[in-house]
Design an enzyme around this catalytic site. Structure first.
Site, PDB file in Angstrom:
ATOM      1  N   SER A   1       1.041  -1.427  -0.367  1.00  0.00           N
ATOM      2  CA  SER A   1      -0.107  -0.271   0.150  1.00  0.00           C
ATOM      3  C   SER A   1       0.518   0.760  -0.234  1.00  0.00           C
ATOM      4  CB  SER A   1      -0.318   0.209   1.291  1.00  0.00           C
ATOM      5  OG  SER A   1      -1.613   1.481   1.463  1.00  0.00           O
TER       6      SER A   1
ATOM      7  N   TYR B   1      -2.058  -0.722  10.257  1.00  0.00           N
ATOM      8  CA  TYR B   1      -2.623  -1.639   8.867  1.00  0.00           C
ATOM      9  C   TYR B   1      -0.941  -0.573   8.595  1.00  0.00           C
ATOM     10  CZ  TYR B   1      -3.668  -1.286   4.242  1.00  0.00           C
ATOM     11  OH  TYR B   1      -3.689  -1.028   2.951  1.00  0.00           O
TER      12      TYR B   1
END
Length: 268
Positions: free
Chosen positions: A155, A168
């Site tokens: 990401s 995350y």
């Protein structure tokens, strides 16, 4: 169906919906055999609904309608027995694994100092440990065949800090360290290892995150993205194009790298 990946076998985690499903169908259209792995049931964290066994069965039907072969496995990337069984049966069925798209992952919100230990552990275990467990099971086969490509779906949060998703971001940063280290270890065996770094992607996960925030998916995307290009997110097809390229011989000298698909976010 074309034959770009004829006689190749692709193992995909988080395959039942979203990016994993899109990549599975794309490889099938290119002639690849598919090994699809997904949990197939709801988990405690995050609370929004995940994929189901019905989604896996639908993927199987859709892949077979393209004239491709597929083996589906319902399992948890955190459970070594689930992972080892799927890898062993997949190799038994198709003879090898040429590409791993390590895509299984979760996302949820919370300030770093307010997260519970179980929330932190779930994020790290699924997004990072799960990627390692699957690669660990597949790498010996790739070494034996002296070839392979491993692509971890990271990401933009794997390359920068982001508000309210520290667990995350930590998991996605961890994938970069794992991939870089494996690229060094595996280069002598002609195995390439990379990370993919998209901005927000238009997938069903957005609906779950929006539900948690009492907002719409587009509101969540516009609030968090900060893309340089005037789009709230990229599409699944953009992920598909990137993975098909990175797994191909056109990218044969790309390893240990971070492939950014961020609509300019990291330039802001």
């Amino acid at each position: 169906m074309t034959n770009t990946y004829a006689n190749k076998t692709v193992f995909i985690t988080g395959a039942a919906k979203g990016q994993g499903r899109g990549v599975a169908l794309a490889f099938a259209k290119e002639g690849a055999n598919i090994i699809a792995f997904d949990l197939g049931e709801k988990i405690d964290y995050p609370a929004y609904n995940r994929s189901s066994n019905d989604d896996l069965e639908q993927l199987k039907s859709d892949v077979e309608s393209l004239g491709a072969r597929i083996a589906i496995f319902a399992g948890d990337v955190r459970q070594v027995d689930d992972v080892n069984y799927a890898v062993a049966k997949g190799i038994e069925t198709f003879g090898k694994i040429d590409v791993l798209f390590s895509n299984a992952g979760i996302c949820a919100y919370g300030l770093s100092y307010e997260l519970t230990e179980s929330e932190w552990d779930a994020m790290i275990d699924i997004n990072l440990k799960g990627g390692w467990l699957v690669s660990k099971a597949i790498i010996p086969q790739m070494i034996a065949q002296n070839s392979g490509v491993i692509i971890y779906n990271s990401s933009v949060a794997g390359l920068r800090g982001m508000n309210r998703i520290s667990h995350y971001a930590a998991s996605k940063h961890g994938l970069v360290g794992l991939a870089k280290s494996q690229a060094i270890e595996l280069a002598p065996h002609h195995i390439r290892v990379l990370t993919l770094h998209p901005t927000g992607v238009n997938t069903p996960m957005n609906d779950g995150l929006a539900e948690m925030e009492n907002a719409t998916a587009i509101e969540i995307a516009e609030r968090s993205a900060g893309n340089l290009q005037p789009v709230p997110w990229v599409e699944i097809e953009d992920i598909v194009h990137s993975v098909l390229f990175l797994a191909s011989d056109k990218a044969r000298f790309i390893t240990g790298s971070q492939y950014v698909l961020d609509a300019g976010l990291l330039t802001q």
